[in-house]
Design a protein around this motif. Structure first.
Motif, PDB file in Angstrom:
ATOM      1  N   ILE A   1       6.302 -67.723  -4.605  1.00 46.63           N
ATOM      2  CA  ILE A   1       6.065 -69.170  -4.699  1.00 46.63           C
ATOM      3  C   ILE A   1       7.372 -69.956  -4.511  1.00 46.63           C
ATOM      4  CG2 ILE A   1       3.915 -69.067  -6.035  1.00 46.63           C
ATOM      5  CD1 ILE A   1       5.632 -69.588  -8.583  1.00 46.63           C
ATOM      6  N   GLN A   2       8.409 -69.275  -3.978  1.00 46.52           N
ATOM      7  CA  GLN A   2       9.715 -69.879  -3.685  1.00 46.52           C
ATOM      8  C   GLN A   2      10.268 -70.631  -4.887  1.00 46.52           C
ATOM      9  OE1 GLN A   2       9.502 -72.084  -0.040  1.00 46.52           O
ATOM     10  NE2 GLN A   2       9.054 -70.259   1.155  1.00 46.52           N
ATOM     11  N   SER A   3      10.121 -70.007  -6.039  1.00 45.45           N
ATOM     12  CA  SER A   3      10.511 -70.676  -7.271  1.00 45.45           C
ATOM     13  C   SER A   3      11.484 -69.810  -8.059  1.00 45.45           C
ATOM     14  CB  SER A   3       9.253 -70.926  -8.114  1.00 45.45           C
ATOM     15  OG  SER A   3       9.578 -71.083  -9.471  1.00 45.45           O
TER      16      SER A   3
ATOM     17  N   ARG B   1       6.187 -70.577 -15.383  1.00 44.05           N
ATOM     18  CA  ARG B   1       7.436 -71.316 -15.608  1.00 44.05           C
ATOM     19  C   ARG B   1       8.437 -70.569 -16.490  1.00 44.05           C
ATOM     20  NH1 ARG B   1       8.346 -73.982 -11.822  1.00 44.05           N
ATOM     21  NH2 ARG B   1       9.767 -75.392 -12.884  1.00 44.05           N
ATOM     22  N   ARG B   2       8.157 -69.300 -16.764  1.00 46.24           N
ATOM     23  CA  ARG B   2       9.135 -68.564 -17.572  1.00 46.24           C
ATOM     24  C   ARG B   2      10.297 -68.079 -16.702  1.00 46.24           C
ATOM     25  NH1 ARG B   2       4.805 -67.202 -21.011  1.00 46.24           N
ATOM     26  NH2 ARG B   2       5.351 -67.606 -23.176  1.00 46.24           N
TER      27      ARG B   2
ATOM     28  N   LEU C   1      12.772 -65.260 -15.954  1.00 38.85           N
ATOM     29  CA  LEU C   1      12.906 -63.817 -16.194  1.00 38.85           C
ATOM     30  C   LEU C   1      14.245 -63.487 -16.843  1.00 38.85           C
ATOM     31  CD1 LEU C   1      11.850 -60.926 -15.884  1.00 38.85           C
ATOM     32  CD2 LEU C   1      12.768 -60.919 -13.550  1.00 38.85           C
ATOM     33  N   ASN C   2      15.281 -64.259 -16.481  1.00 41.87           N
ATOM     34  CA  ASN C   2      16.613 -63.963 -17.016  1.00 41.87           C
ATOM     35  C   ASN C   2      16.832 -64.507 -18.431  1.00 41.87           C
ATOM     36  OD1 ASN C   2      18.838 -62.393 -16.429  1.00 41.87           O
ATOM     37  ND2 ASN C   2      20.061 -64.127 -15.682  1.00 41.87           N
ATOM     38  N   ARG C   3      15.758 -64.993 -19.053  1.00 40.70           N
ATOM     39  CA  ARG C   3      15.783 -65.324 -20.487  1.00 40.70           C
ATOM     40  C   ARG C   3      14.706 -64.527 -21.213  1.00 40.70           C
ATOM     41  NH1 ARG C   3      19.563 -66.829 -18.705  1.00 40.70           N
ATOM     42  NH2 ARG C   3      20.444 -68.898 -18.439  1.00 40.70           N
ATOM     43  N   SER C   4      14.146 -63.528 -20.530  1.00 38.52           N
ATOM     44  CA  SER C   4      12.992 -62.799 -21.077  1.00 38.52           C
ATOM     45  C   SER C   4      13.310 -61.349 -21.432  1.00 38.52           C
ATOM     46  CB  SER C   4      11.844 -62.810 -20.063  1.00 38.52           C
ATOM     47  OG  SER C   4      11.511 -64.143 -19.730  1.00 38.52           O
ATOM     48  N   PHE C   5      14.599 -60.946 -21.304  1.00 37.17           N
ATOM     49  CA  PHE C   5      14.977 -59.582 -21.659  1.00 37.17           C
ATOM     50  C   PHE C   5      15.166 -59.477 -23.168  1.00 37.17           C
ATOM     51  CE2 PHE C   5      15.860 -59.590 -17.171  1.00 37.17           C
ATOM     52  CZ  PHE C   5      15.511 -58.301 -16.784  1.00 37.17           C
ATOM     53  N   PRO C   6      14.917 -58.337 -23.834  1.00 40.38           N
ATOM     54  CA  PRO C   6      14.485 -57.074 -23.246  1.00 40.38           C
ATOM     55  C   PRO C   6      13.003 -57.025 -22.870  1.00 40.38           C
ATOM     56  CG  PRO C   6      14.660 -56.852 -25.623  1.00 40.38           C
ATOM     57  CD  PRO C   6      15.110 -58.238 -25.286  1.00 40.38           C
ATOM     58  N   GLY C   7      12.250 -58.033 -23.196  1.00 43.46           N
ATOM     59  CA  GLY C   7      10.836 -58.051 -22.819  1.00 43.46           C
ATOM     60  C   GLY C   7       9.991 -57.123 -23.675  1.00 43.46           C
ATOM     61  N   SER C   8       8.721 -57.028 -23.340  1.00 41.17           N
ATOM     62  CA  SER C   8       7.823 -56.140 -24.079  1.00 41.17           C
ATOM     63  C   SER C   8       6.623 -55.783 -23.205  1.00 41.17           C
ATOM     64  CB  SER C   8       7.350 -56.819 -25.359  1.00 41.17           C
ATOM     65  OG  SER C   8       6.552 -57.938 -25.025  1.00 41.17           O
ATOM     66  N   GLU C   9       5.989 -54.689 -23.605  1.00 40.99           N
ATOM     67  CA  GLU C   9       4.886 -54.155 -22.814  1.00 40.99           C
ATOM     68  C   GLU C   9       3.677 -55.089 -22.818  1.00 40.99           C
ATOM     69  OE1 GLU C   9       3.289 -49.592 -22.698  1.00 40.99           O
ATOM     70  OE2 GLU C   9       4.849 -50.157 -24.134  1.00 40.99           O
ATOM     71  N   ASN C  10       3.486 -55.810 -23.927  1.00 45.60           N
ATOM     72  CA  ASN C  10       2.274 -56.605 -24.058  1.00 45.60           C
ATOM     73  C   ASN C  10       2.531 -58.119 -24.084  1.00 45.60           C
ATOM     74  OD1 ASN C  10       0.541 -54.260 -24.266  1.00 45.60           O
ATOM     75  ND2 ASN C  10       1.462 -53.965 -26.301  1.00 45.60           N
ATOM     76  N   GLY C  11       3.732 -58.524 -23.664  1.00 45.91           N
ATOM     77  CA  GLY C  11       4.053 -59.947 -23.674  1.00 45.91           C
ATOM     78  C   GLY C  11       3.571 -60.648 -22.414  1.00 45.91           C
ATOM     79  N   SER C  12       4.204 -61.788 -22.107  1.00 41.31           N
ATOM     80  CA  SER C  12       3.896 -62.554 -20.889  1.00 41.31           C
ATOM     81  C   SER C  12       4.237 -61.714 -19.663  1.00 41.31           C
ATOM     82  CB  SER C  12       4.753 -63.813 -20.875  1.00 41.31           C
ATOM     83  OG  SER C  12       6.120 -63.452 -20.723  1.00 41.31           O
ATOM     84  N   SER C  13       3.870 -62.180 -18.486  1.00 40.88           N
ATOM     85  CA  SER C  13       4.201 -61.389 -17.292  1.00 40.88           C
ATOM     86  C   SER C  13       5.718 -61.268 -17.136  1.00 40.88           C
ATOM     87  CB  SER C  13       3.533 -61.962 -16.039  1.00 40.88           C
ATOM     88  OG  SER C  13       3.814 -63.323 -15.900  1.00 40.88           O
ATOM     89  N   ALA C  14       6.476 -62.301 -17.551  1.00 45.67           N
ATOM     90  CA  ALA C  14       7.943 -62.204 -17.515  1.00 45.67           C
ATOM     91  C   ALA C  14       8.426 -61.098 -18.462  1.00 45.67           C
ATOM     92  CB  ALA C  14       8.565 -63.537 -17.908  1.00 45.67           C
ATOM     93  N   ALA C  15       7.839 -61.042 -19.653  1.00 44.13           N
ATOM     94  CA  ALA C  15       8.231 -60.027 -20.644  1.00 44.13           C
ATOM     95  C   ALA C  15       7.898 -58.623 -20.138  1.00 44.13           C
ATOM     96  CB  ALA C  15       7.530 -60.291 -21.973  1.00 44.13           C
ATOM     97  N   GLN C  16       6.747 -58.483 -19.485  1.00 45.52           N
ATOM     98  CA  GLN C  16       6.354 -57.166 -18.954  1.00 45.52           C
ATOM     99  C   GLN C  16       7.295 -56.723 -17.843  1.00 45.52           C
ATOM    100  OE1 GLN C  16       2.103 -56.943 -17.877  1.00 45.52           O
ATOM    101  NE2 GLN C  16       1.792 -58.666 -19.266  1.00 45.52           N
ATOM    102  N   LEU C  17       7.653 -57.678 -16.960  1.00 46.70           N
ATOM    103  CA  LEU C  17       8.546 -57.341 -15.855  1.00 46.70           C
ATOM    104  C   LEU C  17       9.933 -56.968 -16.383  1.00 46.70           C
ATOM    105  CD1 LEU C  17       9.249 -57.132 -12.860  1.00 46.70           C
ATOM    106  CD2 LEU C  17       9.435 -59.626 -12.772  1.00 46.70           C
TER     107      LEU C  17
END
Ligand SMILES: [Zn+2]
Length: 352
Positions: A102-104, A110-111, A113-129
């Motif tokens: 989406i060229q975004s 709107r999350r 990804l570089n504020r979503s680490f370490p993330g989690s298996e069951n979180g938002s798509s950013a957290a999963q990635l």
């Protein structure tokens, strides 16, 4: 000279795939699904050397609109220096495919990804990635380089952001040889914070602008990645890829902001020195009846600037990195620029 004959390289496991020494392949690691039920994968390209050594990841497009790193990775992959690789190189040209589509900068929700680490298996798509990237890629590596560009209609001089506290990171930063090394504290939720916690030294490269390919930034990063690999003893120093500790070190940078709202004009460019009191731009009304000078408030080097001609009072115009000797820094940066531009070992590996 580097390793005993007796040291044998073992196969490398990633994403449930086994990669034999001396081979290369793409591995698709499932993250999630797009709404039309096509797979949302993390595509990684693994080059597994015949001999053991360090394991380096090079990632790009964690922010979906930052594309220079894709071309950097493309060129690194084509380098003949990798034919005698020691260790393992893991290339991830597009980490954040959902945002890139989406060229975004951000994911569809709107999350960042570089504020979503370490993330989690069951979180938002950013957290999963973030979780998949950390578990499947970062944790298998000894070192990392994450490639970024400027954001929001800003352009950056090629630069390394790193933590001056981490000895190993600063060593990688100097080996990279970008024009500027900028001290940068760890941001919560960033990949760099997560990998530092895992004791995997990671440096950030920033160069050029979003949604564009900028040749100088691409060449500087290509050269930098190969230099870091030489430093880590993964490849031999090529004739043209030498580690030269030329980078300008800066402990801090600050934005010079617009003193007025209006039309912004400047002759100032990336890598140029500014001294306190210098006129570095002007802001006029649309007809040009009234003009206000933009005046530098401290000594330094321009490492980032806005590309937008229409600005509001208080908008960020120039990111200036503080340096002890701006004159010398400017000359050094010019030297690096010239060398990078003229280096015959760098460039587009495909002939059109
Ligand atoms: Zn970024």
């Amino acid at each position: 000279m580097h390793h005993k004959e007796s040291e044998k390289q073992k196969p490398f496991e990633i994403g449930g795939v086994t990669i034999e020494p001396g081979t290369r392949r793409t591995v698709q690691i499932p993250v999630s699904m797009f709404p039309n039920h096509t797979a949302f994968n993390l595509n990684v390209y693994v080059i597994h050397g015949r001999k053991p050594g360090k394991r380096l990841f090079v990632s790009s497009t964690i922010h979906g609109d930052e594309l220079n790193g894709i071309e950097v990775i493309h060129r690194v992959e084509a380098s003949p220096l990798l034919n005698h690789l020691r260790g393992t190189l893991i290339l991830i040209p597009i980490v954040n495919m959902a945002a890139a589509l989406i060229q975004s900068r951000y994911l569809p929700d709107r999350r960042d990804l570089n504020r979503s680490f370490p993330g989690s298996e069951n979180g938002s798509s950013a957290a999963q990635l973030a979780h998949t990237f950390l578990k499947e890629v970062v944790e298998r590596c000894t070192h990392g380089i994450d490639l970024h560009t400027g954001s929001d209609n800003r352009i950056n001089l090629p630069q390394i952001r790193c933590d001056f506290e981490s000895k190993e990171a600063i060593k990688l930063a100097f080996a990279f040889g970008a024009p500027v090394i900028l001290k940068s504290t760890l941001r919560g939720g960033s990949l760099r914070e997560a990998s530092e916690k895992l004791k995997i030294p990671t440096i950030i490269f920033e160069g050029g602008e979003a949604l564009r390919f900028n040749d100088f930034a691409i060449r500087a990063a290509e050269e930098g990645v190969l230099r870091v690999m030489t430093e880590l003893d993964m490849i031999d120093a090529g004739e043209h890829i030498k580690g030269k500790e030329l980078s300008i070190l800066s402990p801090a940078s600050r934005w010079e902001r617009a003193p007025k709202t209006g039309v912004f004009q400047t002759n100032c460019t990336l890598g140029k020195k500014v001294c306190k009191g210098d006129v570095i731009g002007k802001i006029t009304d649309p007809i040009g009846l009234h003009s206000t000078d933009v005046i530098a408030s401290f000594h330094g080097i321009v490492v980032g600037m806005t590309l937008l001609p229409l600005v509001y009072q208080g908008d960020a115009l120039f990111n200036v990195a503080w340096v002890r000797d701006p004159e010398k820094a400017e000359a050094t940066i010019e030297e690096i620029e010239e060398e990078t531009e003229l280096n015959p070992a760098l460039g587009d590996p495909t002939t059109f």
